[in-house]
Design a protein around this motif. Structure first.
Motif, PDB file in Angstrom:
ATOM      1  N   ARG A  95       0.826  -1.099   0.047  1.00  0.00           N
ATOM      2  CA  ARG A  95       0.070  -0.010  -0.178  1.00  0.00           C
ATOM      3  C   ARG A  95       0.863   1.222   0.147  1.00  0.00           C
ATOM      4  N   LEU A  96       0.363   2.307  -0.811  1.00  0.00           N
ATOM      5  CA  LEU A  96       0.962   3.593  -0.760  1.00  0.00           C
ATOM      6  C   LEU A  96       0.357   4.398   0.400  1.00  0.00           C
ATOM      7  N   ILE A  97       1.057   5.011   1.026  1.00  0.00           N
ATOM      8  CA  ILE A  97       0.564   5.694   2.311  1.00  0.00           C
ATOM      9  C   ILE A  97       1.131   7.279   2.193  1.00  0.00           C
ATOM     10  N   THR A  98       0.005   8.201   2.357  1.00  0.00           N
ATOM     11  CA  THR A  98       0.587   9.612   2.702  1.00  0.00           C
ATOM     12  C   THR A  98      -0.057  10.113   3.719  1.00  0.00           C
ATOM     13  N   ARG A  99       0.654  11.047   4.476  1.00  0.00           N
ATOM     14  CA  ARG A  99       0.190  11.667   5.602  1.00  0.00           C
ATOM     15  C   ARG A  99       0.394  13.387   5.689  1.00  0.00           C
ATOM     16  N   PRO A 100      -0.767  13.837   5.053  1.00  0.00           N
ATOM     17  CA  PRO A 100      -0.533  15.188   4.962  1.00  0.00           C
ATOM     18  C   PRO A 100      -0.681  15.732   6.137  1.00  0.00           C
ATOM     19  N   ILE A 101      -0.124  17.042   6.464  1.00  0.00           N
ATOM     20  CA  ILE A 101      -0.393  17.762   7.568  1.00  0.00           C
ATOM     21  C   ILE A 101      -0.652  19.301   7.447  1.00  0.00           C
ATOM     22  N   LYS A 102      -1.889  19.745   7.851  1.00  0.00           N
ATOM     23  CA  LYS A 102      -2.223  20.985   7.756  1.00  0.00           C
ATOM     24  C   LYS A 102      -3.132  21.468   9.016  1.00  0.00           C
ATOM     25  N   GLY A 103      -2.843  22.484   9.669  1.00  0.00           N
ATOM     26  CA  GLY A 103      -3.425  23.004  10.609  1.00  0.00           C
ATOM     27  C   GLY A 103      -2.303  23.035  11.952  1.00  0.00           C
ATOM     28  N   THR A 104      -2.268  24.284  12.560  1.00  0.00           N
ATOM     29  CA  THR A 104      -1.009  24.393  13.758  1.00  0.00           C
ATOM     30  C   THR A 104      -1.254  25.436  14.627  1.00  0.00           C
ATOM     31  N   ARG A 105      -1.159  24.802  15.943  1.00  0.00           N
ATOM     32  CA  ARG A 105      -1.401  25.574  17.063  1.00  0.00           C
ATOM     33  C   ARG A 105      -0.301  25.347  18.083  1.00  0.00           C
ATOM     34  N   PRO A 106      -0.043  26.139  19.001  1.00  0.00           N
ATOM     35  CA  PRO A 106       0.946  25.906  20.194  1.00  0.00           C
ATOM     36  C   PRO A 106       0.541  24.815  21.089  1.00  0.00           C
ATOM     37  N   ALA A 107       1.489  24.101  21.364  1.00  0.00           N
ATOM     38  CA  ALA A 107       1.400  22.922  22.099  1.00  0.00           C
ATOM     39  C   ALA A 107       0.993  22.916  23.513  1.00  0.00           C
ATOM     40  N   THR A 108      -0.192  23.540  23.780  1.00  0.00           N
ATOM     41  CA  THR A 108      -0.697  23.666  25.055  1.00  0.00           C
ATOM     42  C   THR A 108      -2.115  23.101  24.922  1.00  0.00           C
ATOM     43  N   ALA A 109      -2.669  22.848  26.166  1.00  0.00           N
ATOM     44  CA  ALA A 109      -3.977  22.289  26.342  1.00  0.00           C
ATOM     45  C   ALA A 109      -5.184  23.241  25.313  1.00  0.00           C
ATOM     46  N   VAL A 110      -4.827  24.761  25.630  1.00  0.00           N
ATOM     47  CA  VAL A 110      -5.733  25.431  25.126  1.00  0.00           C
ATOM     48  C   VAL A 110      -5.561  25.362  23.274  1.00  0.00           C
ATOM     49  N   GLY A 111      -4.181  25.351  22.997  1.00  0.00           N
ATOM     50  CA  GLY A 111      -3.873  25.297  21.714  1.00  0.00           C
ATOM     51  C   GLY A 111      -4.624  23.957  20.933  1.00  0.00           C
ATOM     52  N   ARG A 112      -4.676  22.827  21.593  1.00  0.00           N
ATOM     53  CA  ARG A 112      -4.932  21.828  21.169  1.00  0.00           C
ATOM     54  C   ARG A 112      -6.513  21.866  20.903  1.00  0.00           C
ATOM     55  N   ALA A 113      -7.275  22.350  22.120  1.00  0.00           N
ATOM     56  CA  ALA A 113      -8.580  22.622  21.862  1.00  0.00           C
ATOM     57  C   ALA A 113      -8.924  23.465  20.718  1.00  0.00           C
ATOM     58  N   GLU A 114      -8.328  24.322  20.621  1.00  0.00           N
ATOM     59  CA  GLU A 114      -8.553  25.448  19.455  1.00  0.00           C
ATOM     60  C   GLU A 114      -8.240  24.997  18.199  1.00  0.00           C
ATOM     61  N   LEU A 115      -7.289  24.000  18.044  1.00  0.00           N
ATOM     62  CA  LEU A 115      -7.033  23.339  16.652  1.00  0.00           C
ATOM     63  C   LEU A 115      -8.385  22.308  16.276  1.00  0.00           C
TER      64      LEU A 115
ATOM     65  N   ALA B  56     -11.445  22.860  17.459  1.00  0.00           N
ATOM     66  CA  ALA B  56     -12.526  23.174  17.289  1.00  0.00           C
ATOM     67  C   ALA B  56     -12.575  24.377  16.031  1.00  0.00           C
ATOM     68  N   SER B  57     -11.446  24.448  15.391  1.00  0.00           N
ATOM     69  CA  SER B  57     -11.479  25.562  14.311  1.00  0.00           C
ATOM     70  C   SER B  57     -11.948  24.990  12.919  1.00  0.00           C
ATOM     71  N   ALA B  58     -12.942  25.663  12.875  1.00  0.00           N
ATOM     72  CA  ALA B  58     -13.796  25.240  11.311  1.00  0.00           C
ATOM     73  C   ALA B  58     -12.718  25.499  10.070  1.00  0.00           C
ATOM     74  N   LYS B  59     -11.886  26.766  10.396  1.00  0.00           N
ATOM     75  CA  LYS B  59     -10.943  26.998   9.204  1.00  0.00           C
ATOM     76  C   LYS B  59      -9.976  26.007   8.927  1.00  0.00           C
ATOM     77  N   GLU B  60      -9.383  25.576  10.069  1.00  0.00           N
ATOM     78  CA  GLU B  60      -8.229  24.689  10.077  1.00  0.00           C
ATOM     79  C   GLU B  60      -8.664  23.598   9.467  1.00  0.00           C
TER      80      GLU B  60
END
Length: 407
Positions: A227-247, A249-253
């Motif tokens: 199998r061919l596998i790709t793992r795209p990354i898109k969407g970034t926030r600071p590595a804090t509890a708040v940052g994780r929750a924001e990421l 919850a973000s409709a834009k991201e």
């Protein structure tokens, strides 16, 4: 104008010496862990646009001529020969990827010694591995010179939003560049970079007058168990509890991320067995250094008859660093970015019969004889805020720059 080394003049029968930089050893991302200490370079091929031809096809031909046939990726790997050829490092720049899809080349590479494609074939040493390089000279790095100001970066974001409003594109990834003078041995600094937390594709590659250090967390393409596998990354926030929750919850991201997942699904479908493409994981939050990032996993069964050249044409450059539609996004990249992407936003990793493991060269630096270069950026959508995009690029660049600090 002639390239630094034409394809015809490249040595196909032996390693290419490093003329102005110390040797970095075999530390290519994806190289077999059990073989790294015994690998020796057997042959090398490099390509610049002035050389002409199809670099993907020529890379596949060069590999086959040196004992690594990759014209049928669906074929199971044979027995690993500890006395023969092990595999090859493969580097494909973003500019080479753009050429493969017929997109504009964009601004010039700020590291002209760096080829746009490099293939380095490795075999196993017949005896004990050679000792490593002697300790390097003191490393000093000067101040960074940016390729654009924050205002110019923000204006480019605004230009992309206008293009989206006109219906020209849905998303464009914008990348900035910075360079700094250095003296001393770049090896320790590049290895510090490659060792950053979360660097799935941490490693280095070097040639005559250039070297790359990579700390990428992102899989462009991996071939595993048919199998061919790709793992795209898109969407970034600071590595804090708040940052994780924001990421999360973000409709834009999430919209930006899903758009790229769809693009990757379409790219894989071009080289996959019909009906085999699937999304195995969507919008999983992973950590890289002090940032949370959203990652998905898309896979597909390898189509019969698929070779490495066709795979590179289908997937390079990666959708997460171009935008959608890919060709249209690359036209805007070429028009808006003042400096070429150089070693960044391309592919770097390992290939061998039955095995492909290429990382996307985000979080990547390059050195030439006297300067170190870094790049960072992000995906722009209609919902992007220009100042926030400038801040996000700076957050991505900060750990890379810190790893390359002098002293």
């Amino acid at each position: 104008m002639d390239s630094p080394k034409s394809t015809e003049r490249m040595r196909d029968d032996g390693p290419d010496g490093v003329e102005t930089l110390p040797g970095l050893g075999v530390d290519t991302p994806g190289a077999p862990a059990g073989c790294r200490r015994t690998l020796v370079e057997r042959a090398r091929w490099q390509w610049w646009p002035a050389d002409g031809g199809d670099p993907a096809a020529r890379a596949e031909e060069f590999l086959a001529a040196h004992g690594l046939p990759l014209h049928e990726l669906a074929r199971p790997a044979g027995r690993h020969d500890p006395g023969g050829v092990c595999g090859a490092a493969l580097y494909v720049s973003a500019a080479a990827g753009a050429a493969l899809v017929g997109a504009p080349a964009g601004a010039a590479n700020p590291v002209p010694a760096l080829p746009e494609v490099a293939v380095v074939v490795y075999g196993h040493a017949p005896a004990a591995p050679r000792p490593g390089a002697a300790p390097g000279t003191h490393w000093w790095r000067g101040d960074w010179t940016e390729s654009w100001t924050p205002r110019q970066h923000a204006d480019a974001v605004t230009a992309v939003r206008a293009a989206i409003g006109r219906g020209d594109v849905y998303q464009v990834n914008l990348v900035g560049h910075a360079a700094a003078r250095y003296t001393g041995d770049p090896l320790p600094a590049l290895r510090r970079l490659a060792a950053l937390p979360g660097a799935r594709y941490g490693g280095t590659l070097a040639g005559a007058g250039w070297a790359i250090g990579c700390a990428s967390p992102e899989t462009l393409v991996e071939l595993a168990d048919g199998r061919l596998i790709t793992r795209p990354i898109k969407g970034t926030r600071p590595a804090t509890a708040v940052g994780r929750a924001e990421l999360l919850a973000s409709a834009k991201e999430r919209a930006e991320h899903v758009m790229i997942v769809d693009l990757e699904r379409n790219d894989l479908a071009r080289v996959a067995r019909t009906g085999s493409v699937r999304v195995d994981e969507l919008f999983a939050v992973r950590r890289w250094c002090d940032l949370w990032q959203a990652e998905s996993t898309v896979s597909a069964a390898v189509a019969d008859g698929l070779g490495l050249a066709d795979l590179l044409r289908a997937l390079c450059p990666g959708g997460s660093v171009t935008g959608a539609p890919k060709r249209a996004a690359l036209e805007h990249v070429a028009a808006l970015e003042p400096v070429g992407r150089g070693a960044s936003m391309g592919a770097l990793g390992w290939v061998a019969p039955g095995r492909v493991d290429l990382g996307l060269t985000i979080r990547t630096a390059a050195v030439d004889a006297d300067r170190v270069h870094v790049w960072a950026g992000g995906g722009i959508t209609w919902g992007s805020d220009p100042e926030a995009e400038v801040a996000e690029a700076a957050a991505k660049a900060a750990p890379v720059r810190a790893a390359l600090a002098g002293g």
